[in-house]
Scaffold this active site. Structure first.
Site, PDB file in Angstrom:
ATOM      1  N   ARG A 247      11.007  -1.951  11.803  1.00 43.88           N
ATOM      2  CA  ARG A 247       9.744  -1.530  12.407  1.00 43.88           C
ATOM      3  C   ARG A 247       9.427  -2.449  13.575  1.00 43.88           C
ATOM      4  O   ARG A 247       9.562  -3.660  13.487  1.00 43.88           O
ATOM      5  CB  ARG A 247       8.624  -1.615  11.356  1.00 43.88           C
TER       6      ARG A 247
ATOM      7  N   ARG B 152     -10.080   1.192   8.182  1.00 39.96           N
ATOM      8  CA  ARG B 152      -9.734  -0.207   8.412  1.00 39.96           C
ATOM      9  C   ARG B 152     -10.838  -0.952   9.148  1.00 39.96           C
ATOM     10  O   ARG B 152     -10.697  -2.150   9.408  1.00 39.96           O
ATOM     11  CB  ARG B 152      -8.479  -0.279   9.295  1.00 39.96           C
TER      12      ARG B 152
ATOM     13  N   LYS C  60       0.827  -1.219   0.000  1.00 35.99           N
ATOM     14  CA  LYS C  60       0.000   0.000   0.000  1.00 35.99           C
ATOM     15  C   LYS C  60       0.858   1.264   0.000  1.00 35.99           C
ATOM     16  O   LYS C  60       0.626   2.181  -0.789  1.00 35.99           O
ATOM     17  CB  LYS C  60      -0.929   0.037   1.227  1.00 35.99           C
TER      18      LYS C  60
ATOM     19  N   ARG D  49      11.278  -6.843   5.063  1.00 28.09           N
ATOM     20  CA  ARG D  49      11.196  -5.419   5.391  1.00 28.09           C
ATOM     21  C   ARG D  49      11.709  -5.170   6.820  1.00 28.09           C
ATOM     22  O   ARG D  49      12.342  -4.161   7.090  1.00 28.09           O
ATOM     23  CB  ARG D  49       9.740  -4.937   5.277  1.00 28.09           C
TER      24      ARG D  49
ATOM     25  N   ARG E 227      -1.470  -9.022  13.087  1.00 23.15           N
ATOM     26  CA  ARG E 227      -1.953  -8.009  12.137  1.00 23.15           C
ATOM     27  C   ARG E 227      -2.785  -8.642  11.028  1.00 23.15           C
ATOM     28  O   ARG E 227      -3.774  -8.084  10.586  1.00 23.15           O
ATOM     29  CB  ARG E 227      -0.760  -7.223  11.564  1.00 23.15           C
TER      30      ARG E 227
HETATM   31  P1  ADP Z   1       0.458  -2.363   7.684  1.00 24.70           P
HETATM   32  O1  ADP Z   1      -0.614  -2.131   6.678  1.00 24.70           O
HETATM   33  O2  ADP Z   1       1.661  -3.031   7.107  1.00 24.70           O
HETATM   34  O3  ADP Z   1      -0.043  -3.055   8.914  1.00 24.70           O
HETATM   35  P2  ADP Z   1       0.476   0.476   8.524  1.00 24.70           P
HETATM   36  O4  ADP Z   1       1.665   1.358   8.536  1.00 24.70           O
HETATM   37  O5  ADP Z   1      -0.620   0.827   7.586  1.00 24.70           O
HETATM   38  O6  ADP Z   1       1.068  -0.983   8.189  1.00 24.70           O
HETATM   39  O7  ADP Z   1      -0.140   0.368   9.992  1.00 24.70           O
HETATM   40  C1  ADP Z   1       0.659   0.091  11.112  1.00 24.70           C
HETATM   41  C2  ADP Z   1      -0.166   0.095  12.402  1.00 24.70           C
HETATM   42  O8  ADP Z   1      -0.740   1.401  12.603  1.00 24.70           O
HETATM   43  C3  ADP Z   1      -1.369  -0.853  12.443  1.00 24.70           C
HETATM   44  O9  ADP Z   1      -1.004  -2.172  12.799  1.00 24.70           O
HETATM   45  C4  ADP Z   1      -2.224  -0.163  13.538  1.00 24.70           C
HETATM   46  O10 ADP Z   1      -1.698  -0.392  14.827  1.00 24.70           O
HETATM   47  C5  ADP Z   1      -2.018   1.314  13.234  1.00 24.70           C
HETATM   48  N1  ADP Z   1      -3.042   1.826  12.288  1.00 24.70           N
HETATM   49  C6  ADP Z   1      -2.822   2.265  11.024  1.00 24.70           C
HETATM   50  N2  ADP Z   1      -3.969   2.658  10.445  1.00 24.70           N
HETATM   51  C7  ADP Z   1      -4.950   2.448  11.364  1.00 24.70           C
HETATM   52  C8  ADP Z   1      -6.361   2.633  11.363  1.00 24.70           C
HETATM   53  N3  ADP Z   1      -7.026   3.107  10.286  1.00 24.70           N
HETATM   54  N4  ADP Z   1      -7.043   2.311  12.493  1.00 24.70           N
HETATM   55  C9  ADP Z   1      -6.422   1.850  13.573  1.00 24.70           C
HETATM   56  N5  ADP Z   1      -5.095   1.624  13.636  1.00 24.70           N
HETATM   57  C10 ADP Z   1      -4.359   1.920  12.545  1.00 24.70           C
END
Ligand code: ADP
Length: 193
Positions: free
Chosen positions: A134, A89, A14, A128, A145
């Site tokens: 991370r 999400r 993404k 990654r 996740r």
């Molecule tokens: P990935 O899609 O690889 O899990 P992101 O960088 O998009 O990585 O998200 C990392 C973390 O940030 C998620 O596991 C969550 O803890 C938090 N997060 C991101 N977007 C949201 C959201 N829309 N609602 C709640 N938590 C979020």
């Protein structure tokens, strides 16, 4: 005005594709993951709240996330449109996004869903982890996740499909191939408002 959402499981790409697509469309990327990580790095109150959720692979509570997105969507640079990465999400967040956009007199043009087989995803995320360090790219947190993605986020695909604005993209190919597919789909979209 193009307002696009990029969806897909962790590791689907993404962030990579959101950046490129936003460049092509001349709009900013709004990435909730990046916004949380920036707040954590800067030690803000929001960052302190978010950190334990990110570290555990859990979603940050909706009231925190929605407030952050509300502020970001109101910024002047998001007026011509945006590419959303990682939000909404949950179905509740999707409802809030609709409401926020309605208040601004606009709506979502499209939800692009990046599809990759789960076996390929774990490998990508572990690679990654070696590069980016991370805190949520450990095997245990990655598993959590995925679980949460399937429970809470995958239902959004039907939500947008019902509305006729979802486009599935095979994201298992190499970055260049996926990138041109994403661009091709996005450039054919009919802007919503
Ligand atoms: P990935 O899609 O690889 O899990 P992101 O960088 O998009 O990585 O998200 C990392 C973390 O940030 C998620 O596991 C969550 O803890 C938090 N997060 C991101 N977007 C949201 C959201 N829309 N609602 C709640 N938590 C979020």
């Amino acid at each position: 005005m193009t307002t696009v959402l990029l969806m897909g499981p962790p590791g689907a790409g993404k962030g990579t594709h959101a950046g490129h697509l936003a460049g092509r469309l001349g709009v900013p990327v709004i990435s909730t993951g990046d916004l949380f990580r920036r707040n954590i790095a800067e030690g803000t109150e929001l960052g302190q709240t978010a950190q334990k959720y990110l570290d555990a692979g859990e979603y940050v509570p909706d009231e925190v996330t929605n407030g952050m997105v509300r502020d970001r969507l109101a910024a002047p640079d998001a007026r011509p449109g945006f590419v959303l990465d990682g939000y909404p999400r949950t179905l509740d967040q999707a409802g809030v996004l609709d409401e926020l956009l309605r208040e601004q007199g606009r709506s979502l043009t499209a939800a692009l869903v990046l599809q990759v087989h789960v076996d390929a995803l774990v490998g990508r995320l572990l690679r990654r982890a070696e590069i980016e360090h991370r805190s949520d790219d450990t095997e245990e947190v990655i598993r959590r996740r995925f679980e949460i993605y399937h429970e809470q986020t995958a239902p959004l695909i039907d939500f947008y499909a019902t509305r006729g604005i979802h486009h599935e993209i095979d994201a298992s190919a190499d970055i260049e191939t996926v990138r041109s597919h994403v661009t091709q789909v996005a450039l054919q979209l009919k802007p919503a408002a």
